[in-house]
Motif scaffolding. Structure first.
Motif, PDB file in Angstrom:
ATOM      1  N   GLU A 115      72.953  70.248 -88.628  1.00  0.00           N
ATOM      2  CA  GLU A 115      72.419  71.455 -87.980  1.00  0.00           C
ATOM      3  C   GLU A 115      72.832  71.549 -86.511  1.00  0.00           C
ATOM      4  O   GLU A 115      72.624  72.572 -85.856  1.00  0.00           O
ATOM      5  N   GLY A 116      73.413  70.463 -85.989  1.00  0.00           N
ATOM      6  CA  GLY A 116      73.955  70.507 -84.626  1.00  0.00           C
ATOM      7  C   GLY A 116      75.103  71.495 -84.484  1.00  0.00           C
ATOM      8  O   GLY A 116      75.533  71.804 -83.369  1.00  0.00           O
ATOM      9  N   MET A 117      75.622  71.982 -85.627  1.00  0.00           N
ATOM     10  CA  MET A 117      76.740  72.933 -85.557  1.00  0.00           C
ATOM     11  C   MET A 117      76.302  74.357 -85.233  1.00  0.00           C
ATOM     12  O   MET A 117      77.130  75.267 -85.170  1.00  0.00           O
ATOM     13  N   ASN A 118      75.019  74.558 -85.036  1.00  0.00           N
ATOM     14  CA  ASN A 118      74.547  75.890 -84.648  1.00  0.00           C
ATOM     15  C   ASN A 118      75.027  76.256 -83.239  1.00  0.00           C
ATOM     16  O   ASN A 118      75.371  75.377 -82.451  1.00  0.00           O
ATOM     17  N   PRO A 119      75.009  77.551 -82.899  1.00  0.00           N
ATOM     18  CA  PRO A 119      75.574  77.977 -81.611  1.00  0.00           C
ATOM     19  C   PRO A 119      74.991  77.256 -80.388  1.00  0.00           C
ATOM     20  O   PRO A 119      75.721  76.967 -79.452  1.00  0.00           O
ATOM     21  N   SER A 120      73.700  76.952 -80.376  1.00  0.00           N
ATOM     22  CA  SER A 120      73.185  76.228 -79.203  1.00  0.00           C
ATOM     23  C   SER A 120      73.104  74.733 -79.489  1.00  0.00           C
ATOM     24  O   SER A 120      72.550  73.973 -78.698  1.00  0.00           O
ATOM     25  N   GLY A 121      73.648  74.304 -80.617  1.00  0.00           N
ATOM     26  CA  GLY A 121      73.763  72.873 -80.889  1.00  0.00           C
ATOM     27  C   GLY A 121      72.555  72.225 -81.548  1.00  0.00           C
ATOM     28  O   GLY A 121      72.474  71.000 -81.606  1.00  0.00           O
ATOM     29  N   SER A 122      71.628  73.025 -82.060  1.00  0.00           N
ATOM     30  CA  SER A 122      70.533  72.413 -82.829  1.00  0.00           C
ATOM     31  C   SER A 122      70.018  73.380 -83.884  1.00  0.00           C
ATOM     32  O   SER A 122      70.324  74.581 -83.855  1.00  0.00           O
ATOM     33  N   PHE A 123      69.188  72.836 -84.792  1.00  0.00           N
ATOM     34  CA  PHE A 123      68.595  73.643 -85.866  1.00  0.00           C
ATOM     35  C   PHE A 123      67.737  74.780 -85.341  1.00  0.00           C
ATOM     36  O   PHE A 123      67.402  75.706 -86.082  1.00  0.00           O
ATOM     37  N   LYS A 124      67.365  74.715 -84.064  1.00  0.00           N
ATOM     38  CA  LYS A 124      66.414  75.706 -83.541  1.00  0.00           C
ATOM     39  C   LYS A 124      66.917  77.139 -83.707  1.00  0.00           C
ATOM     40  O   LYS A 124      66.115  78.057 -83.823  1.00  0.00           O
ATOM     41  N   ASP A 125      68.242  77.323 -83.699  1.00  0.00           N
ATOM     42  CA  ASP A 125      68.773  78.692 -83.783  1.00  0.00           C
ATOM     43  C   ASP A 125      68.374  79.380 -85.094  1.00  0.00           C
ATOM     44  O   ASP A 125      68.240  80.602 -85.137  1.00  0.00           O
ATOM     45  N   ASN A 126      68.166  78.580 -86.140  1.00  0.00           N
ATOM     46  CA  ASN A 126      67.700  79.163 -87.410  1.00  0.00           C
ATOM     47  C   ASN A 126      66.370  79.886 -87.236  1.00  0.00           C
ATOM     48  O   ASN A 126      66.133  80.927 -87.833  1.00  0.00           O
ATOM     49  N   GLY A 127      65.507  79.264 -86.444  1.00  0.00           N
ATOM     50  CA  GLY A 127      64.190  79.857 -86.224  1.00  0.00           C
ATOM     51  C   GLY A 127      64.213  80.901 -85.124  1.00  0.00           C
ATOM     52  O   GLY A 127      63.486  81.892 -85.175  1.00  0.00           O
ATOM     53  N   MET A 128      65.056  80.667 -84.125  1.00  0.00           N
ATOM     54  CA  MET A 128      65.052  81.569 -82.969  1.00  0.00           C
ATOM     55  C   MET A 128      65.546  82.956 -83.358  1.00  0.00           C
ATOM     56  O   MET A 128      65.042  83.970 -82.870  1.00  0.00           O
ATOM     57  N   THR A 129      66.530  83.028 -84.253  1.00  0.00           N
ATOM     58  CA  THR A 129      67.027  84.342 -84.676  1.00  0.00           C
ATOM     59  C   THR A 129      65.903  85.133 -85.367  1.00  0.00           C
ATOM     60  O   THR A 129      65.793  86.356 -85.194  1.00  0.00           O
TER      61      THR A 129
END
Ligand code: F0G
Length: 464
Positions: A115-129
């Motif tokens: 999940e580090g491959m997300n744009p900000s580098g963590s799984f958090k982007d899944n939830g932030m969107t």
């Protein structure tokens, strides 16, 4: 209730419902946590999991390019036109045989979800969107979070890249790694460094969000967890829709395990899967509230609620004894997980275990993950460290099919990595030694060489 999506109190005895337009994320009746709930009979969920793959064919459309929103029929709370996406969720499930061998699993049985491959580098982007999408629906113009660094990086990125809201992040002073602090600052968020830790920052941000009417994006926000469900959808999709035996995930604020539990409960209720995996949630040994309340206090989700009195008294004892979270895995340095009730519910849906890994075990596992693939930050490696222990204890069998969630990118915390691999003893002591790490058995030491052709060739060929 006429809407097909609404918020509902997770406690069965209460069951209060609230319109999705709210920005209060606590139950108005009992102050418990809220879920995003759906009237599935009036919606069109997929008929089979295979149907979800169709989104790939439409990937020129940003909402189908997104690894979160191409599953939107399973999180249908937003009109398509209001979805805010930055292309999150392009992550990878990688077979990891070298790491499997380190952890004691048979070849071909361990998969790492990067999940580090997300744009900000963590799984958090899944939830932030998902939270941003909801914030967009309600017209919020300021958003805040408390953070150990990744939520703040993600919030700051969504604010700067979309221009939709002003971001305000609360972090514990000296408590977040440089990679993450750098992101919040560079993305231009108002960064408030509180003299305290994450637990202090979390309680303040809830007060302040309420007082100033600022939209809260911590995982107490149930929309965040809707986005994080898609991590499981992608894991299943990458596995040809086969359900693994175990999902191993680090536990901090317990948003992930809560989201994963909801994902599987809904897939099962919709008849899309016939079995669920077990969960292994791994706390850092220095931030082990979930481990203690699950294994020692034996708190469980029962009859649609949990023993709030016993938990409250646990927290009071912790405070009286002055126990503070303390781990090198700064992302999970949390002693008051806000999602604890949902995490207990998730464990009741899927079953499984809660364990711990100490900082030595975490750093060793992190080095093996780095050597075996794309790498991760310390908190993420808690999953692999925990897996290794559970294998040794025989809880997980060597032939089980296991997915470890690697929650954050390798470059989030370079100081810990360089201290582990480097030869600078002072740096080792100040970053790792004081946390009880005594050795670096998997260190890949840099090789100092004089600037001389023959000496360099000797170093490369391994000749002394
Ligand atoms: N791994 C990483 C890299 C994290 O950043 C976090 C949480 C977790 C695991 C724990 O996940 O809360 O769902 O159990 N980081 C939050 C933050 C608290 O502020 O960035 P959880």
């Amino acid at each position: 209730m006429t809407e097909t999506a609404f918020l509902r109190c997770i406690a069965d005895f209460c069951g209060a419902t609230v319109d999705v337009s709210t920005t209060e994320f606590r139950c108005p009746r009992c102050n418990g946590l809220l879920d995003v709930a759906y009237d599935w009979d009036r919606l069109t969920p997929p008929k089979s999991l295979k149907d979800l793959e169709a989104g790939w064919t439409r990937r020129m459309d940003p909402i189908d390019f997104s690894g979160v929103w191409r599953f939107r029929s399973l999180l249908p709370f937003a009109p398509s036109g209001q979805i805010v996406t930055l292309g999150e969720g392009q992550t990878l499930l990688q077979r990891a045989d070298a790491v499997a061998s380190f952890a004691g699993l048979d070849s071909g049985r361990l998969f790492l979800q990067y999940e580090g491959m997300n744009p900000s580098g963590s799984f958090k982007d899944n939830g932030m969107t998902a939270a941003f999408t909801h914030a967009n629906m309600v017209g919020a113009n300021r958003a805040a979070c408390a953070s150990t660094g990744n939520t703040s990086a993600s919030l700051a990125m969504y604010c700067s890249a979309t221009g939709l809201m002003k971001g305000i992040v609360f972090i514990g002073s000296g408590k977040i790694s440089y990679g993450k602090l750098a992101q919040a600052l560079d993305f231009g968020a108002l960064t408030i460094q509180i003299d305290g830790d994450f637990d202090d920052a979390m309680s303040r941000v809830q007060q302040i969000a309420g007082r100033l009417g600022i939209y809260l994006v911590n995982s107490v926000n149930p929309f965040r967890l809707e986005g994080q469900k898609t991590i499981m959808f992608r894991v299943l999709e990458s596995s040809g829709w086969e359900v693994p035996d175990w999902i191993v995930v680090p536990g901090g604020n317990l948003g992930n395990v809560s989201a994963f539990g909801k994902a599987f409960a809904e897939l099962k209720a919709l008849g899309l899967i016939s079995r669920v995996p077990q969960f292994a949630v791994i706390n850092a040994a220095g931030a082990d509230t979930f481990d203690r309340v699950f294994n020692k206090l034996r708190l469980r989700w029962k009859d649609g609620d949990f023993d709030r009195v016993a938990y409250q008294s646990y927290i009071e004892t912790m405070d009286r004894e002055g126990r503070r979270a303390d781990t090198l895995a700064s992302a999970i340095e949390i002693n008051r997980p806000v999602n604890l009730p949902k995490a207990l519910r998730a464990m009741s849906v899927c079953g499984g275990v809660v364990g711990t890994a100490n900082d030595q075990e975490i750093m060793d596992a992190k080095a093996r993950v780095g050597a075996g693939g794309f790498g991760c930050e310390p908190a993420s490696a808690a999953s692999v460290a925990g897996l290794k222990k559970l294998r040794k204890e025989g809880v997980i069998a060597r032939g089980d099919r296991v997915v470890c969630i690697l929650t954050g990118h390798q470059l989030k915390d370079p100081a810990a990595t360089v201290a582990y691999h480097g030869s600078d003893n002072r740096q080792f002591q100040s970053i790792l030694g004081q946390r009880g790490v005594t050795a670096a058995p998997f260190a890949n030491r840099p090789v100092p060489v004089v600037n001389d052709l023959d000496a360099i060739i000797r170093a490369i060929e391994g000749v002394p």
